[in-house]
Design a protein around this motif. Structure first.
Motif, mmCIF file in Angstrom:
data_model
loop_
_atom_site.group_PDB
_atom_site.id
_atom_site.type_symbol
_atom_site.label_atom_id
_atom_site.label_comp_id
_atom_site.label_asym_id
_atom_site.label_seq_id
_atom_site.Cartn_x
_atom_site.Cartn_y
_atom_site.Cartn_z
ATOM 1 N N PHE A 127 0.833 -1.204 0.000
ATOM 2 C CA PHE A 127 0.000 0.000 0.000
ATOM 3 C C PHE A 127 0.869 1.255 0.000
ATOM 4 O O PHE A 127 0.521 2.264 -0.627
ATOM 5 N N VAL A 128 2.010 1.190 0.674
ATOM 6 C CA VAL A 128 2.880 2.361 0.816
ATOM 7 C C VAL A 128 3.418 2.810 -0.543
ATOM 8 O O VAL A 128 3.363 3.994 -0.885
ATOM 9 N N GLY A 129 3.954 1.873 -1.318
ATOM 10 C CA GLY A 129 4.574 2.223 -2.591
ATOM 11 C C GLY A 129 3.701 1.949 -3.799
ATOM 12 O O GLY A 129 4.169 2.084 -4.934
ATOM 13 N N ARG A 130 2.445 1.533 -3.551
ATOM 14 C CA ARG A 130 1.497 1.231 -4.638
ATOM 15 C C ARG A 130 2.041 0.153 -5.563
ATOM 16 O O ARG A 130 1.841 0.185 -6.778
ATOM 17 N N GLU A 131 2.738 -0.846 -4.997
ATOM 18 C CA GLU A 131 3.302 -1.924 -5.800
ATOM 19 C C GLU A 131 2.302 -3.079 -5.958
ATOM 20 O O GLU A 131 1.304 -3.162 -5.232
ATOM 21 N N VAL A 132 2.621 -3.955 -6.905
ATOM 22 C CA VAL A 132 1.800 -5.149 -7.136
ATOM 23 C C VAL A 132 2.705 -6.387 -7.248
ATOM 24 O O VAL A 132 2.366 -7.352 -7.922
ATOM 25 N N LYS A 133 3.833 -6.329 -6.593
ATOM 26 C CA LYS A 133 4.805 -7.413 -6.670
ATOM 27 C C LYS A 133 4.240 -8.708 -6.102
ATOM 28 O O LYS A 133 4.458 -9.790 -6.637
ATOM 29 N N TYR A 134 3.515 -8.613 -4.996
ATOM 30 C CA TYR A 134 2.902 -9.782 -4.366
ATOM 31 C C TYR A 134 1.381 -9.674 -4.553
ATOM 32 O O TYR A 134 0.695 -9.001 -3.785
ATOM 33 N N SER A 135 0.891 -10.348 -5.579
ATOM 34 C CA SER A 135 -0.520 -10.215 -5.943
ATOM 35 C C SER A 135 -1.356 -11.437 -5.582
ATOM 36 O O SER A 135 -2.574 -11.403 -5.656
ATOM 37 N N GLY A 136 -0.732 -12.525 -5.198
ATOM 38 C CA GLY A 136 -1.462 -13.734 -4.842
ATOM 39 C C GLY A 136 -0.587 -14.660 -4.025
ATOM 40 O O GLY A 136 0.647 -14.526 -4.014
ATOM 41 N N VAL A 137 -1.210 -15.606 -3.353
ATOM 42 C CA VAL A 137 -0.464 -16.494 -2.466
ATOM 43 C C VAL A 137 0.546 -17.345 -3.232
ATOM 44 O O VAL A 137 1.732 -17.397 -2.890
ATOM 45 N N PHE A 138 0.093 -17.995 -4.299
ATOM 46 C CA PHE A 138 0.982 -18.908 -5.028
ATOM 47 C C PHE A 138 2.089 -18.161 -5.770
ATOM 48 O O PHE A 138 3.244 -18.595 -5.785
ATOM 49 N N SER A 139 1.742 -17.021 -6.378
ATOM 50 C CA SER A 139 2.767 -16.245 -7.070
ATOM 51 C C SER A 139 3.779 -15.676 -6.069
ATOM 52 O O SER A 139 4.970 -15.578 -6.360
ATOM 53 N N ALA A 140 3.297 -15.324 -4.876
ATOM 54 C CA ALA A 140 4.192 -14.800 -3.840
ATOM 55 C C ALA A 140 5.150 -15.888 -3.356
ATOM 56 O O ALA A 140 6.337 -15.628 -3.129
ATOM 57 N N ILE A 141 4.633 -17.104 -3.215
ATOM 58 C CA ILE A 141 5.490 -18.220 -2.801
ATOM 59 C C ILE A 141 6.606 -18.437 -3.820
ATOM 60 O O ILE A 141 7.779 -18.593 -3.472
#
Length: 274
Positions: A127-141
């Protein structure tokens, strides 16, 4: 949940307001829960309030399941309640055994659920930097494993476990000694008081162990490629001890511990003169 974590990382997008404390002195108050929530809705919509909720729910579910499995695999034999002061040694032995068992369950459940906790923290701090790097559980893993390896899922684990262990032992031992030495068995409401002692001690001890929670959460997002975990928002910490020392030097070890009456750390000279 989101407001609490954003205040932990020190993200304060709204200016403080001047108020007065109980002594009538001027103090600066940071925006409270509802004001902060309105700001998040204005920026992110209502869905913004639920950032990181899915991995957090999975983390809580894993923790509950793990505790149940460990408890079933390593059952603790029941002992009769002991309240007579003549049986202090027996009573203390019971508390130590129960706390040790509870500590084992908590540590195992923390290890199992921590990877999802890390993902939840990173989803929220975007929320701070308006990023979308981690958009879902599996993609984040997949992203964490690729960029940081298996250890990336356990950043901030040590202070969390230390906080859990200190909390359990302090809470249970304090409650035991209060119930044994301060509550008289002849008092008609002794059983009622004893039933609330551990709850009250839990509230008090949770405030003392809060810095471990704060440091663990900050380490979960530090230097992970997100704006809130990099300079100038935050230094890159070499370890959780480095993070602790930095916060201690800044007088920020309890940052984010309250969402209702949040005082800003501003020198008195900053206030306008009447």
């Amino acid at each position: 949940l989101l407001m609490s974590f954003l205040s932990q990382v020190g993200h304060e997008p709204l200016p403080p307001t001047i108020g007065r404390n109980v002594l009538g002195r001027k103090v600066l108050y940071l925006p409270g829960f509802f004001t902060y929530a309105r700001h998040i809705v204005e920026v992110d919509g209502k869905r913004g309030l639920f950032r990181g909720l899915t991995p957090r729910l999975i983390s809580s579910t894993l923790s509950t399941i793990t505790r149940g499995s460990v408890k079933k695999a390593f059952p603790l034999e029941d002992m009769e309640h002991v309240s007579n002061k003549d049986d202090v040694k027996t009573s203390l032995r019971k508390v130590v055994r129960e706390t040790s068992h509870e500590m084992m369950m908590q540590c195992v459940s923390r290890v199992v659920s921590h990877p999802l906790h890390v993902i939840s923290m990173r989803c929220m701090v975007q929320f701070v930097g308006r990023e979308v790097k981690y958009s879902g559980v599996f993609s984040a893993i997949g992203r964490i494993f690729k960029e940081e390896g298996i250890l990336g899922f356990f950043v901030g684990l040590v202070p969390h476990i230390l906080g859990d262990v200190i909390f359990l032992w302090c809470c249970n031992l304090l409650a035991h000694f209060i119930n044994t030495y301060a509550v008289d068995d002849n008092f008609s409401q002794a059983s009622v008081i004893r039933s609330y002692t551990k709850f009250v001690m839990g509230i008090a001890v949770s405030m003392l162990t809060y810095p471990f929670l704060l440091v663990g959460d900050l380490m979960a997002v530090n230097n992970c490629g997100l704006r809130a975990g990099l300079p100038p928002y935050a230094p890159v910490f070499a370890s959780w001890i480095h993070c602790w020392r930095y916060l201690s030097a800044q007088g920020q070890l309890f940052r984010g511990s309250s969402l209702l009456f949040r005082r800003a750390s501003i020198p008195a000279a900053s206030f306008p003169i009447d």
